[in-house]
Design an enzyme around this catalytic site. Sequence first.
Site, short mmCIF file in Angstrom:
data_model
loop_
_atom_site.label_atom_id
_atom_site.label_comp_id
_atom_site.label_asym_id
_atom_site.label_seq_id
_atom_site.Cartn_x
_atom_site.Cartn_y
_atom_site.Cartn_z
N GLY A 8 6.10 -5.94 0.46
CA GLY A 8 5.06 -5.34 1.46
C GLY A 8 5.02 -3.85 1.09
N GLY A 20 9.52 -1.06 3.14
CA GLY A 20 10.76 -1.50 1.98
C GLY A 20 11.99 -0.49 2.26
N GLU A 68 10.12 -6.16 -2.91
CA GLU A 68 8.89 -5.77 -3.86
C GLU A 68 7.99 -4.85 -3.12
OE1 GLU A 68 8.75 -6.69 -6.95
OE2 GLU A 68 10.35 -8.22 -7.02
N CYS A 116 -0.46 -6.37 -6.01
CA CYS A 116 0.64 -4.98 -6.14
C CYS A 116 0.64 -5.10 -7.91
CB CYS A 116 2.00 -5.23 -5.65
SG CYS A 116 2.61 -7.02 -6.17
N GLN A 166 -7.29 -1.36 6.32
CA GLN A 166 -7.27 -1.23 4.94
C GLN A 166 -8.60 -0.65 4.25
OE1 GLN A 166 -4.34 -2.03 2.79
NE2 GLN A 166 -5.76 -0.99 1.34
N GLU A 180 -0.67 4.38 -4.56
CA GLU A 180 -1.20 3.06 -4.37
C GLU A 180 -2.49 3.09 -3.44
OE1 GLU A 180 1.08 -0.43 -2.85
OE2 GLU A 180 0.67 -1.41 -4.62
#
Length: 478
Positions: free
Chosen positions: A226, A231, A248, A282, A329, A380
């Site tokens: 995520g 994380g 990850e 990702c 998003q 990102e």
Amino acid sequence: MAQLFKNYINGRWENGVTTGVSENPSDLDDVVGEYARADSNHTEAAIRAAASACDAWAHTTPQRRADVLDQIGSEVLVRKEELGQLLAREEGKTLPEAVAEAGRAGNIFKYFAGESLRSAGERLASVRPGVDVEVSREPVGVVGIIAPWNFPLAIPAWKIAPALAHGNCVVFKPAELVPGCGWALADIISRAGVPAGVFNLLMGSGRQVGQAMVDSPLVDAISFTGSVATGEQILRATAARRAKVQLEMGGKNPLIVLADADLEQAVECALQGSFFSTGQRCTASSRLIVEAGVHDRFVARLRERMLALRVGHALTRGTDIGPVVNRSQLEQNQSYIEIGRNEGAEHVVGGDLLSRETRGHFMSPALFLAQPQHRIAREEIFGPVACVLKADSYEHALTLANDTPFGLCAGLCTTSLKHATHFKRNAKVGMAMVNLPTAGVDYHVPFGGRKGSSHGPREQGRYAAEFYTTVKTAYTFA
Ligand code: TXE
């Protein structure tokens, strides 16, 4: 009436305290289903059930575990078209991409059916006379699996399959946006001969269900995919109670294009890697680092190919790019378009909101010419937005490629063996691709990165044993 997806706790399908709704991002008037929201009491019950089932499952024969995983894999493969439909409807990737993901999930279960039987140890002579040493692998115990929305079948599969293969019990929490896919997988697993408590499904919020899994002293290991923020929070909480953890997180993956590359092949790699699956990977290539000699031709050709992409309903035949997964998003993507313009990046094409026959979160893929310090070149975005950075030489391109807090994957398009070899040795990433898109990996080899992208042992393939087992060294004097 929409289908109600229930939680699976200790071998029974359970209602939640409330229900949530899963929407189709291609058509907001289409409700995929309702799901039972679990709370912290359900979470505790599932974790306790898993903890009680651990000993017996750990001592089943590898054949039994192989049979269970093989059956799950077979059903997923037989039903991959139907599961792909559900995935495309719930997450928004195109139908061919979704069917391929379902197939991949099936193959992962099949692969780990074999891994159950291959769990090997070693026997060594001791440095002391008359003593033998055996090194063996044992299950970790209860594994909490916290999954993201962007690969709602494949990522749960590559965490659940090795966990069960290596004799662990599982508490699985899919992302809130994709409960239908999580439920479909759980339904198949529930009918494959897994004893009560060995596998549990909890649908609910990260803050409530996820956090309770992370904090429970009965959960021995957490596997998470995520965002970086979540994380890092999980890392702190698991470190405090010394649980095993595998994270990850994000990527800002570079694709270098050298002047000697096959231009059409390089453009194809960029197009696929940057925009397919709506850029929600990702492993997406979001930094296209292009040598000056080919820069203008590359940008012109990529722009041309981007304009030909068909953005639309994920289930419509011929759609190349499906919708963005949800409103927030979409807003994040749009805000980065704004940031790019404001910080002086040159807008080449795309980034527009699109309307289609159905109400959905559609936007055209966007391309900018940026500078290395621009936020759109460093952060990102997780959408169909890429930027091009100009490099003077291969050496300059590699320096730019490695200049990032992330280290998941990197690509190089070239016909030079010398540069390809140097790149594979010097890219500071977990996965390096030559003349291939950065996204798109095999299911039987390690997946994971370095620096801010990943933490803990790799996922997938035989390397998954590092996370899903613990090593025991046994001495015998005889
Ligand atoms: O992620 P979250 P979201 C990135 C991408 C995206 C952003 C936000 O940039 O825009 O993350 O996505 C659970 N304790 N990626 O909000 O919140 C949550 O319920 C325990 C990149 O979906 O990290 C979900 O199951 N669990 C990424 C999972 O964590 C918690 C893929 C991921 O959600 C929790 C997805 C908590 N406190 C998003 N809070 C990639 N690298 O592929 C949330 N969760």
